[in-house]
Design a protein around this motif. Structure first.
Motif, PDB file in Angstrom:
ATOM      1  N   ALA A  20       0.819  -1.216   0.000  1.00 53.05           N
ATOM      2  CA  ALA A  20       0.000   0.000   0.000  1.00 53.05           C
ATOM      3  C   ALA A  20       0.852   1.264   0.000  1.00 53.05           C
ATOM      4  CB  ALA A  20      -0.951  -0.012   1.193  1.00 53.05           C
ATOM      5  N   THR A  24       0.085   4.476  -3.341  1.00 49.94           N
ATOM      6  CA  THR A  24      -0.823   5.432  -2.712  1.00 49.94           C
ATOM      7  C   THR A  24      -1.807   6.028  -3.715  1.00 49.94           C
ATOM      8  OG1 THR A  24       0.863   7.148  -2.922  1.00 49.94           O
ATOM      9  CG2 THR A  24       0.736   5.979  -0.812  1.00 49.94           C
ATOM     10  N   LEU A  27      -5.217   4.802  -3.024  1.00 51.71           N
ATOM     11  CA  LEU A  27      -5.771   5.137  -1.712  1.00 51.71           C
ATOM     12  C   LEU A  27      -6.314   6.560  -1.714  1.00 51.71           C
ATOM     13  CD1 LEU A  27      -2.733   3.927   0.457  1.00 51.71           C
ATOM     14  CD2 LEU A  27      -4.734   2.578  -0.220  1.00 51.71           C
ATOM     15  N   VAL A  31      -6.027   8.395   3.732  1.00 53.21           N
ATOM     16  CA  VAL A  31      -5.596   7.026   4.024  1.00 53.21           C
ATOM     17  C   VAL A  31      -4.093   6.903   3.783  1.00 53.21           C
ATOM     18  CG1 VAL A  31      -5.879   4.592   3.418  1.00 53.21           C
ATOM     19  CG2 VAL A  31      -7.879   6.119   3.465  1.00 53.21           C
ATOM     20  N   ALA A  32      -3.641   7.417   2.643  1.00 51.18           N
ATOM     21  CA  ALA A  32      -2.204   7.385   2.333  1.00 51.18           C
ATOM     22  C   ALA A  32      -1.413   8.141   3.400  1.00 51.18           C
ATOM     23  CB  ALA A  32      -1.958   7.993   0.952  1.00 51.18           C
ATOM     24  N   VAL A  53      -2.599  -3.451  -0.885  1.00 50.58           N
ATOM     25  CA  VAL A  53      -3.757  -2.908  -1.580  1.00 50.58           C
ATOM     26  C   VAL A  53      -3.984  -3.708  -2.862  1.00 50.58           C
ATOM     27  CG1 VAL A  53      -2.448  -1.144  -2.876  1.00 50.58           C
ATOM     28  CG2 VAL A  53      -4.865  -0.749  -2.330  1.00 50.58           C
ATOM     29  N   THR A 139     -12.968   3.881   5.537  1.00 50.81           N
ATOM     30  CA  THR A 139     -12.089   3.000   6.288  1.00 50.81           C
ATOM     31  C   THR A 139     -11.648   3.686   7.577  1.00 50.81           C
ATOM     32  OG1 THR A 139     -10.021   1.725   6.105  1.00 50.81           O
ATOM     33  CG2 THR A 139     -10.056   3.869   5.040  1.00 50.81           C
ATOM     34  N   SER A 165     -10.380   1.337   1.410  1.00 51.15           N
ATOM     35  CA  SER A 165      -9.146   2.093   1.166  1.00 51.15           C
ATOM     36  C   SER A 165      -9.415   3.583   1.031  1.00 51.15           C
ATOM     37  CB  SER A 165      -8.498   1.590  -0.121  1.00 51.15           C
ATOM     38  OG  SER A 165      -9.381   1.835  -1.217  1.00 51.15           O
ATOM     39  N   SER A 170     -10.520   0.110  -4.841  1.00 50.43           N
ATOM     40  CA  SER A 170      -9.487  -0.733  -4.241  1.00 50.43           C
ATOM     41  C   SER A 170      -9.894  -1.124  -2.824  1.00 50.43           C
ATOM     42  CB  SER A 170      -8.129  -0.020  -4.228  1.00 50.43           C
ATOM     43  OG  SER A 170      -8.142   1.083  -3.340  1.00 50.43           O
ATOM     44  N   LEU A 172      -7.953  -2.544   1.051  1.00 49.71           N
ATOM     45  CA  LEU A 172      -6.742  -2.741   1.841  1.00 49.71           C
ATOM     46  C   LEU A 172      -6.812  -4.065   2.586  1.00 49.71           C
ATOM     47  CD1 LEU A 172      -6.151   0.705   3.605  1.00 49.71           C
ATOM     48  CD2 LEU A 172      -4.534  -0.474   2.104  1.00 49.71           C
TER      49      LEU A 172
END
Length: 196
Positions: A20, A24, A27, A31-32, A53, A139, A165, A170, A172
């Motif tokens: 992941a 990025t 994401l 999240v990233a 991911v 998330t 994610s 996507s 995670l």
């Protein structure tokens, strides 16, 4: 009856996992940022590095649809629900992470934990706006720091958990311990209730 399969195995065979922290682009920005922040800590470095991911069909973003399409074990997939309530005019927010087999105990336990008279799910438009994430991809990773983050103990105990994610295209795969290590996370016994 269809045999249920672990998400880690299914997507390794079909779509392929990627680290992941190296993807990025798959994401949501918060999240990233949260994964990078966790990776910068001594305690969270290895957990963040373990996060993977996978790109999916956005039409399958909702947990039930994805689980049905790939015969995923619902105990290995998680739902993050956002809950709000008021106390003396103050709005209180919480994110609750439970297994897909369970429902968050909003009317009893969550209501007590956030100390409100009545707790209800955050409306979709508000959930998207306030989280900075897409509906169907929300998330616990990267939620606002002032929200309560309640993680069911059964989720935290799993070696791997499939979660959103922040985007619909996507998913995670993270150790349950990563969720428990997020800033402000509280591991709660019996947060998730299995329907009778």
């Amino acid at each position: 009856m269809t045999e249920l399969r672990e998400p880690a195995d299914v997507f390794a065979e079909t779509l392929g996992w990627q680290p992941a922290l190296e993807r990025t682009d798959l994401l949501a920005p918060p999240v990233a940022a949260a994964l990078h922040a966790l990776a910068d800590t001594t305690e969270g470095h290895d957990l963040a590095a373990a996060a993977q991911v996978v790109e999916i069909d956005p039409a399958l973003s909702d947990t039930d649809a994805l689980n049905a399409e790939y015969s995923l074990n619902p105990e290995a997939t998680g739902n993050c629900v956002l809950v709000a309530g008021k106390r003396t005019g103050e709005r209180r927010l919480a994110a609750c992470v439970v297994r897909a087999t369970d429902f968050a105990d909003v009317n009893h336990l969550v209501k007590q934990l956030i100390d409100v008279r009545k707790a209800s799910f955050l409306p979709m438009e508000q959930a998207v706006e306030m989280s900075g994430m897409a509906y169907g991809g929300i998330t616990p990773v990267g939620l606002p720091a002032d929200w309560r983050l309640l993680i069911d103990a059964q989720v935290a105990a799993r070696d791997t958990m499939l979660i959103g994610s922040g985007v619909r295209h996507s998913k995670l795969l993270v150790p349950g311990a990563l969720l428990a290590a997020l800033p402000g996370a509280e591991v709660i016994e019996n947060l998730g209730v299995t329907p009778a």
